[in-house]
Design an enzyme around this catalytic site. Structure first.
Site, PDB file in Angstrom:
ATOM      1  N   ILE A 142     -33.575  15.150   3.265  1.00  0.00           N
ATOM      2  CA  ILE A 142     -33.994  14.043   2.509  1.00  0.00           C
ATOM      3  C   ILE A 142     -35.159  13.339   3.239  1.00  0.00           C
ATOM      4  O   ILE A 142     -36.345  12.958   2.804  1.00  0.00           O
ATOM      5  CB  ILE A 142     -32.961  13.537   2.103  1.00  0.00           C
ATOM      6  CG1 ILE A 142     -31.899  14.162   1.133  1.00  0.00           C
ATOM      7  CG2 ILE A 142     -33.419  12.002   1.273  1.00  0.00           C
ATOM      8  CD1 ILE A 142     -30.768  13.525   0.670  1.00  0.00           C
ATOM      9  N   THR A 160     -36.260   8.031  13.441  1.00  0.00           N
ATOM     10  CA  THR A 160     -35.538   8.129  14.499  1.00  0.00           C
ATOM     11  C   THR A 160     -34.529   9.136  14.078  1.00  0.00           C
ATOM     12  O   THR A 160     -34.124   9.323  12.956  1.00  0.00           O
ATOM     13  CB  THR A 160     -34.972   6.486  14.538  1.00  0.00           C
ATOM     14  OG1 THR A 160     -34.018   6.778  15.903  1.00  0.00           O
ATOM     15  CG2 THR A 160     -34.028   6.285  13.404  1.00  0.00           C
ATOM     16  N   ALA A 217     -28.550   6.359   0.793  1.00  0.00           N
ATOM     17  CA  ALA A 217     -27.628   7.194   1.683  1.00  0.00           C
ATOM     18  C   ALA A 217     -26.525   6.548   1.293  1.00  0.00           C
ATOM     19  O   ALA A 217     -25.775   7.345   0.247  1.00  0.00           O
ATOM     20  CB  ALA A 217     -28.169   7.276   2.888  1.00  0.00           C
ATOM     21  N   ARG A 218     -25.855   5.990   1.877  1.00  0.00           N
ATOM     22  CA  ARG A 218     -24.349   5.339   1.829  1.00  0.00           C
ATOM     23  C   ARG A 218     -24.442   3.697   1.901  1.00  0.00           C
ATOM     24  O   ARG A 218     -25.081   3.282   3.242  1.00  0.00           O
ATOM     25  CB  ARG A 218     -23.210   6.119   2.557  1.00  0.00           C
ATOM     26  CG  ARG A 218     -22.952   7.367   2.252  1.00  0.00           C
ATOM     27  CD  ARG A 218     -22.305   7.407   0.894  1.00  0.00           C
ATOM     28  NE  ARG A 218     -21.805   8.935   0.596  1.00  0.00           N
ATOM     29  CZ  ARG A 218     -22.514   9.668  -0.188  1.00  0.00           C
ATOM     30  NH1 ARG A 218     -23.847   9.225  -0.637  1.00  0.00           N
ATOM     31  NH2 ARG A 218     -22.422  10.904  -0.585  1.00  0.00           N
ATOM     32  N   GLU A 246     -18.604   0.950  -4.300  1.00  0.00           N
ATOM     33  CA  GLU A 246     -19.084   1.161  -5.583  1.00  0.00           C
ATOM     34  C   GLU A 246     -17.973   1.633  -6.464  1.00  0.00           C
ATOM     35  O   GLU A 246     -16.970   1.877  -6.145  1.00  0.00           O
ATOM     36  CB  GLU A 246     -19.881   2.580  -5.398  1.00  0.00           C
ATOM     37  CG  GLU A 246     -21.173   2.646  -4.730  1.00  0.00           C
ATOM     38  CD  GLU A 246     -22.016   3.857  -4.486  1.00  0.00           C
ATOM     39  OE1 GLU A 246     -21.634   4.780  -5.184  1.00  0.00           O
ATOM     40  OE2 GLU A 246     -22.896   3.757  -3.841  1.00  0.00           O
ATOM     41  N   HIS A 264     -26.577   4.407  -8.047  1.00  0.00           N
ATOM     42  CA  HIS A 264     -26.307   5.730  -7.305  1.00  0.00           C
ATOM     43  C   HIS A 264     -27.087   6.696  -8.133  1.00  0.00           C
ATOM     44  O   HIS A 264     -26.346   7.652  -8.425  1.00  0.00           O
ATOM     45  CB  HIS A 264     -24.820   5.974  -7.085  1.00  0.00           C
ATOM     46  CG  HIS A 264     -24.672   6.884  -5.895  1.00  0.00           C
ATOM     47  ND1 HIS A 264     -23.600   6.546  -4.836  1.00  0.00           N
ATOM     48  CD2 HIS A 264     -25.182   7.939  -5.567  1.00  0.00           C
ATOM     49  CE1 HIS A 264     -23.745   7.607  -4.104  1.00  0.00           C
ATOM     50  NE2 HIS A 264     -24.622   8.449  -4.347  1.00  0.00           N
TER      51      HIS A 264
HETATM   52  C1  DGY Z   1     -24.682  13.066  -2.375  1.00  0.00           C
HETATM   53  O1  DGY Z   1     -25.143  14.212  -2.596  1.00  0.00           O
HETATM   54  O2  DGY Z   1     -24.199  12.953  -1.180  1.00  0.00           O
HETATM   55  C2  DGY Z   1     -25.268  11.954  -3.442  1.00  0.00           C
HETATM   56  O3  DGY Z   1     -25.006  10.679  -2.648  1.00  0.00           O
HETATM   57  C3  DGY Z   1     -24.265  12.069  -4.483  1.00  0.00           C
HETATM   58  O4  DGY Z   1     -25.235  11.827  -5.548  1.00  0.00           O
END
Ligand code: DGY
Length: 298
Positions: A142, A160, A217-218, A246, A264
């Protein structure tokens, strides 16, 4: 082979599963010993209710919520959906970067409230992408897709990574240097014990005033309380698609003009979601035939 799926996943590939039961994990009341494969979207796997489980085919690249340690201990194979979702997630990242830097959501709200006076020459100034520096935290699939798109916007790209790689997509920096040098920082590392809280209060303070932080990402990778303080003070801007708890989004963020919030949506294009289902189903079918898994989680 009996498959349990937590929902009907999008796309016709799902129909290729011969023996599939659809049930949300929260609805399981007693053990299902005949289930050998489980399809989930990064949800905690109730291993005690699935004693015959041999495969978890995860409809997501991230597998941080599965309980991977216990699955490994029990010898359950796990697959995920890398690569097929990189373009969609990178597109949303650019949309958030543009949204934040060009104040698109603020502008939209102004129009809807009937507050647009027609004057444009001296109002609503935003920040240009051309010539700005984009810092990419994590140059995996990504991150690389984001870097390629950044070229088209004439951004200077820094990245990085745990280990420096041979690439012409950007210049390597240690994380702290990258934070201090970037106008926009975008996060593309998985959530692991090492990355939880990676962008903490100290690191947020390294960002220059006016920097935009983008996270697809998270949520748990950023200290949400510390970020909240920076956003409320107006020192930073942010484009966020993910949150620590979430679907909860900190209440105080909802009225801030310097934050763009999406629910998301990183992978949520029809094409990508169908490709994710295709990959999930291909992993299940390969497992059933005793063939190598296409995308095992290592
Ligand atoms: C993933 O693929 O990790 C995404 O966050 C889910 O949509």
């Amino acid at each position: 082979m009996k498959v349990l799926a937590t929902r009907r996943y999008p796309g016709s590939a799902f129909d290729e599963l011969a023996d599939v039961e659809i049930r949300a994990l929260g609805e399981l009341e007693s053990a299902l010993p005949d289930v050998k494969a489980l399809i989930v979207a990064n949800e905690p796997v109730p291993v005690e209710l699935l004693p015959g489980l041999e495969l978890v085919a995860n409809f997501s690249v991230g597998y941080d919520r599965l309980g991977i340690g216990e699955l490994r201990r029990r010898g359950v194979a796990v697959t995920n959906t890398p690569a097929v979702l990189s373009a969609a997630t990178a597109d949303l990242t650019l949309a958030l970067i543009l949204g934040v830097r060009r104040r698109i959501v603020e502008g939209d709200a102004r129009v809807r409230r009937g507050e647009w006076t027609g004057s444009w020459a001296d109002s609503f100034l935003a920040e240009e992408l051309t010539g700005s520096t984009l810092g990419i935290v994590g140059l995996g699939g990504i991150g690389q897709a984001v870097a390629r798109r950044a070229r088209g916007f004439d951004l200077n790209v820094l990245y990085t990574q745990r280990t420096q790689v041979e690439t012409d997509l950007g210049e390597f920096r240690e994380l702290d240097e990258l934070l201090a040098e970037s106008d926009i920082v975008t996060i593309h590392v998985p959530l692991t014990p090492e990355t939880r809280g990676l962008i903490d209060a100290r690191r947020l303070a390294l960002l220059r005033a006016g920097t935009s932080l983008v996270n697809t990402a998270r949520g748990e990778i950023v200290d949400e309380a510390a970020l909240g303080a920076e956003l409320v003070s107006g020192r930073l801007r942010a484009g966020l698609d993910v949150y620590a708890h979430e679907p909860h989004v900190p209440e105080e963020w909802l009225s801030l003009p310097n934050v763009v919030l999406t629910p998301h949506l990183g992978t949520s294009t029809r094409q990508t979601r169908e490709a994710m289902t295709r990959l999930v189903v291909d992993n299940v079918l390969a497992f059933e035939r005793g063939e190598p898994l296409l995308t095992p989680v290592v």
